[in-house]
Each structure stands twice: as C-alpha cells, then as structure tokens.
Design a protein around this motif. Structure first.
Motif, PDB file in Angstrom:
ATOM      1  N   ALA A  49       0.844  -0.874   0.090  1.00 13.24           N
ATOM      2  CA  ALA A  49       0.649   0.106   0.082  1.00 13.24           C
ATOM      3  C   ALA A  49       1.256   1.111   0.110  1.00 13.24           C
ATOM      4  O   ALA A  49       0.546   2.306  -0.625  1.00 13.24           O
ATOM      5  CB  ALA A  49      -1.310   0.056   1.340  1.00 13.24           C
ATOM      6  N   LEU A  50       1.602   0.983   0.037  1.00 14.84           N
ATOM      7  CA  LEU A  50       2.924   2.843   0.798  1.00 14.84           C
ATOM      8  C   LEU A  50       3.393   2.830  -0.878  1.00 14.84           C
ATOM      9  O   LEU A  50       3.864   3.863  -1.101  1.00 14.84           O
ATOM     10  CB  LEU A  50       3.928   1.961   2.016  1.00 14.84           C
ATOM     11  CG  LEU A  50       3.365   2.746   3.274  1.00 14.84           C
ATOM     12  CD1 LEU A  50       4.766   1.758   4.430  1.00 14.84           C
ATOM     13  CD2 LEU A  50       3.144   4.331   3.663  1.00 14.84           C
ATOM     14  N   PHE A  51       3.787   1.370  -0.831  1.00 11.35           N
ATOM     15  CA  PHE A  51       4.440   2.053  -2.422  1.00 11.35           C
ATOM     16  C   PHE A  51       3.812   1.507  -3.711  1.00 11.35           C
ATOM     17  O   PHE A  51       4.300   2.304  -4.662  1.00 11.35           O
ATOM     18  CB  PHE A  51       5.532  -0.061  -2.699  1.00 11.35           C
ATOM     19  CG  PHE A  51       6.336   0.289  -1.945  1.00 11.35           C
ATOM     20  CD1 PHE A  51       7.093   0.540  -1.274  1.00 11.35           C
ATOM     21  CD2 PHE A  51       6.908  -1.383  -1.434  1.00 11.35           C
ATOM     22  CE1 PHE A  51       8.175   0.616  -0.197  1.00 11.35           C
ATOM     23  CE2 PHE A  51       7.765  -1.281  -0.155  1.00 11.35           C
ATOM     24  CZ  PHE A  51       8.156  -0.141   0.094  1.00 11.35           C
ATOM     25  N   LEU A  63      15.706  -2.512  -3.928  1.00  7.03           N
ATOM     26  CA  LEU A  63      14.483  -1.210  -3.160  1.00  7.03           C
ATOM     27  C   LEU A  63      14.601  -0.136  -3.109  1.00  7.03           C
ATOM     28  O   LEU A  63      13.951   0.008  -3.566  1.00  7.03           O
ATOM     29  CB  LEU A  63      14.892  -1.635  -1.556  1.00  7.03           C
ATOM     30  CG  LEU A  63      14.645  -1.281  -0.512  1.00  7.03           C
ATOM     31  CD1 LEU A  63      13.777  -1.827  -0.337  1.00  7.03           C
ATOM     32  CD2 LEU A  63      15.653  -1.413   1.024  1.00  7.03           C
ATOM     33  N   HIS A  64      16.003   0.022  -4.010  1.00  8.01           N
ATOM     34  CA  HIS A  64      16.001   1.601  -4.647  1.00  8.01           C
ATOM     35  C   HIS A  64      15.221   1.686  -6.119  1.00  8.01           C
ATOM     36  O   HIS A  64      14.392   3.012  -6.096  1.00  8.01           O
ATOM     37  CB  HIS A  64      17.586   1.756  -5.763  1.00  8.01           C
ATOM     38  CG  HIS A  64      17.932   1.185  -6.242  1.00  8.01           C
ATOM     39  ND1 HIS A  64      17.801   1.543  -8.290  1.00  8.01           N
ATOM     40  CD2 HIS A  64      19.102   0.150  -5.844  1.00  8.01           C
ATOM     41  CE1 HIS A  64      17.979   0.118  -8.350  1.00  8.01           C
ATOM     42  NE2 HIS A  64      19.079  -0.405  -7.311  1.00  8.01           N
ATOM     43  N   ASP A  65      14.192   1.050  -6.266  1.00  8.95           N
ATOM     44  CA  ASP A  65      13.002   0.705  -7.180  1.00  8.95           C
ATOM     45  C   ASP A  65      11.815   1.524  -6.637  1.00  8.95           C
ATOM     46  O   ASP A  65      10.825   1.734  -7.148  1.00  8.95           O
ATOM     47  CB  ASP A  65      12.590  -0.294  -7.911  1.00  8.95           C
ATOM     48  CG  ASP A  65      13.483  -0.748  -9.390  1.00  8.95           C
ATOM     49  OD1 ASP A  65      15.074   0.812  -9.329  1.00  8.95           O
ATOM     50  OD2 ASP A  65      13.883  -1.339 -10.246  1.00  8.95           O
ATOM     51  N   THR A  95       8.628   7.361  -1.127  1.00  5.47           N
ATOM     52  CA  THR A  95       8.026   6.397  -2.177  1.00  5.47           C
ATOM     53  C   THR A  95       8.815   7.086  -3.313  1.00  5.47           C
ATOM     54  O   THR A  95       8.861   8.121  -3.005  1.00  5.47           O
ATOM     55  CB  THR A  95       7.356   5.748  -1.647  1.00  5.47           C
ATOM     56  OG1 THR A  95       6.338   7.142  -2.308  1.00  5.47           O
ATOM     57  CG2 THR A  95       6.671   5.014  -0.112  1.00  5.47           C
ATOM     58  N   ARG A  96       8.869   5.627  -3.829  1.00  4.89           N
ATOM     59  CA  ARG A  96       9.107   6.367  -5.607  1.00  4.89           C
ATOM     60  C   ARG A  96       8.132   7.474  -6.202  1.00  4.89           C
ATOM     61  O   ARG A  96       8.428   7.901  -7.431  1.00  4.89           O
ATOM     62  CB  ARG A  96       9.511   5.541  -6.277  1.00  4.89           C
ATOM     63  CG  ARG A  96      11.017   5.114  -6.625  1.00  4.89           C
ATOM     64  CD  ARG A  96      12.277   5.560  -6.998  1.00  4.89           C
ATOM     65  NE  ARG A  96      13.151   5.265  -6.421  1.00  4.89           N
ATOM     66  CZ  ARG A  96      14.190   5.735  -6.293  1.00  4.89           C
ATOM     67  NH1 ARG A  96      14.296   7.056  -6.820  1.00  4.89           N
ATOM     68  NH2 ARG A  96      15.154   5.368  -5.796  1.00  4.89           N
ATOM     69  N   GLN A  97       6.816   7.322  -5.695  1.00  2.00           N
ATOM     70  CA  GLN A  97       5.555   8.442  -5.748  1.00  2.00           C
ATOM     71  C   GLN A  97       5.840   9.616  -5.062  1.00  2.00           C
ATOM     72  O   GLN A  97       5.251  10.553  -4.893  1.00  2.00           O
ATOM     73  CB  GLN A  97       4.495   7.112  -4.904  1.00  2.00           C
ATOM     74  CG  GLN A  97       3.892   6.120  -5.837  1.00  2.00           C
ATOM     75  CD  GLN A  97       4.684   5.261  -5.704  1.00  2.00           C
ATOM     76  OE1 GLN A  97       5.452   5.013  -4.955  1.00  2.00           O
ATOM     77  NE2 GLN A  97       4.838   4.297  -6.668  1.00  2.00           N
ATOM     78  N   GLY A  98       6.735   9.663  -4.026  1.00  2.00           N
ATOM     79  CA  GLY A  98       7.072  10.886  -3.220  1.00  2.00           C
ATOM     80  C   GLY A  98       6.563  11.191  -2.670  1.00  2.00           C
ATOM     81  O   GLY A  98       6.366  12.234  -1.563  1.00  2.00           O
ATOM     82  N   ASN A 122       4.453   5.631   7.479  1.00  2.67           N
ATOM     83  CA  ASN A 122       3.866   6.855   6.506  1.00  2.67           C
ATOM     84  C   ASN A 122       4.516   8.249   7.485  1.00  2.67           C
ATOM     85  O   ASN A 122       4.328   7.975   9.016  1.00  2.67           O
ATOM     86  CB  ASN A 122       2.124   6.545   6.651  1.00  2.67           C
ATOM     87  CG  ASN A 122       1.875   6.747   5.513  1.00  2.67           C
ATOM     88  OD1 ASN A 122       2.786   7.453   4.074  1.00  2.67           O
ATOM     89  ND2 ASN A 122       1.402   6.060   4.912  1.00  2.67           N
ATOM     90  N   GLY A 123       4.814   8.952   6.681  1.00  6.35           N
ATOM     91  CA  GLY A 123       5.451  10.419   7.625  1.00  6.35           C
ATOM     92  C   GLY A 123       6.186  10.346   7.891  1.00  6.35           C
ATOM     93  O   GLY A 123       7.117   9.399   8.070  1.00  6.35           O
TER      94      GLY A 123
END
Lengths: 134, 134
Positions: A49-51, A63-65, A95-98, A122-123
């Motif tokens: 969910a976080l990713f 992991l860096h992706d 996350t890669r989504q910012g 989160n946070g």
C-alpha cells in the motif's frame, strides 16, 4: 533421525504460518531485503500500500526502485548504516511516488545470508517520535 | 525424499529466524495464544514491557492472568469474538497492572491448532483510531 526431522519440519511449518499471519496483520510496512544485493525477498500488504504496487512487482525488485534516501545517497547503504547505529535509529526516506516515510532497520543473518528487516511508517521521523511521547 | 526434506528444513529455519527478528523489532505488543486453552505460546519484548513481566512468567501462562476485558467478560471469549468480527475491529482491555490497551486479534489455524494473534497497543481504542486519520 527421519522421525526427528519430520517433527522439526512440522514445528518449522508452524513458524512459517505465524510469520505470514503476523506480517499480514501488521499495519506497519514490513520488508525483508538482502543486505548484499538490495533485492526484496518478502513484504506485507501494508508495504505494498505504501509503495502503491502489486506483490509481483515488489518481490525480486531492488529496494532502490521502491525507496529513495534523498541526501543520504544509496538507500541500501543508508539503511545498513542506520541498522548499525544506535538502537531504534530511524531513517527518513521517500517512496518513488514521493510520499515521506520513516524506516526502522534491523540487520540479521539467516541461513548464511545477511538480511535487512525494514519497518516502514507513513510520515517523517519527527511525527513518529512525537507519537511515542503519548 | 530425504534431500528434499532437508532443503525444506533449511527454508523453514529461515522463517523461524525471520519471525523472531520481526517480533523482537516490533514496537507493538505481539502475543500468540492458543484459542482453545488461552495459554500464551509466544510473545515479544514489547508485550513483556506492557505486562511488566519477565518472559518466563508469560510463556505458558493463561492470557487472563495478563489481561482483563472488563465489561466484555472472559478475555479469551472477547478476543475470539473480536477476531470473528469486522476486519480491523479492536478490543479495549486493561493489563493486570491497570493500564489501558487496545488489542487487534487475528484467529488462524497452524498445525491443527487454532491460534489467536494479539497485537496490543498502549492507550484506548479512540486514540488509536485518531492516529489512523493522520
């Protein structure tokens, strides 16, 4: 010896089940990563969910992706350094989504390989620390 | 068959190690309990801190020596009902030291026995729910 092995096998199946149930029920993102290659070997639904990704996209991915350590440089190196630091030290990342996340890491050895356990919330670090003061 | 069993055994040892590391690193109290007898089979350091007890006092003890469901009656029955309810439903309880806690439960079957996973946080249900709105 065969009977003893089968008894152990039964006991170990139990650990497998407990691990899966615990990971599925844990609201914190939980990821196991190879410390040598940075490849994700397991993660839970909260981490997906976080990713914002499907399980098949995450297992086997580096992991860096998925995560960016920002000014800390390479995420795997930053996490390994954080794991070696003071107990409970936390690393801010994105996350890669910012989205801002805070990662707690534990370095350990299992069947001959070094693994990193990453527990991701989160946070940012500050908001996590203020939670702990409640 | 022997070689396959040994290979499985190695893989299962890995799950055992991961389970132990994850439990030790998790700040939420984590307890595995027999759903039939209410006896604690495993717990983590965070749970011991909540209970104010040593590991040897908790493993093998009945859960009702550690937690009180108050108006909900018997703690094991209350937790089993909560586990069967809506996903993510939480039960307010008190430790035997009188601290308010919130318990999330998951009922599952492992090697023929029903187990309850209890994930325990300090504080009452309301404050946990407001955290989730952040």
């Amino acid at each position: 010896a065969q009977i003893a092995l089968e008894r152990d096998y039964e006991a170990q199946r139990e650990f497998d089940t407990r691990l899966r149930v615990l990971m599925a029920a844990t609201p914190e993102g939980t990821v196991f990563v190879s410390a040598s290659t940075g490849v994700v070997s397991d993660c839970n639904p909260a981490a997906l969910a976080l990713f914002g990704k499907q399980r098949a996209e995450v297992i086997g991915a580096p992991l860096h992706d998925l995560l960016d350590a920002g000014g800390e440089g390479d995420i795997l190196g930053a996490l390994t350094r954080a794991a070696g630091g003071a107990s409970g030290s936390e690393l801010p990342a994105k996350t890669r989504q910012g989205a801002s996340v805070t990662i707690r890491t534990t370095l350990f050895r299992a069947t001959g390989e070094q693994l990193l356990l990453c527990q991701i919330r989160n946070g940012d670090v500050l908001s996590v620390r203020s939670d702990k003061l409640d």
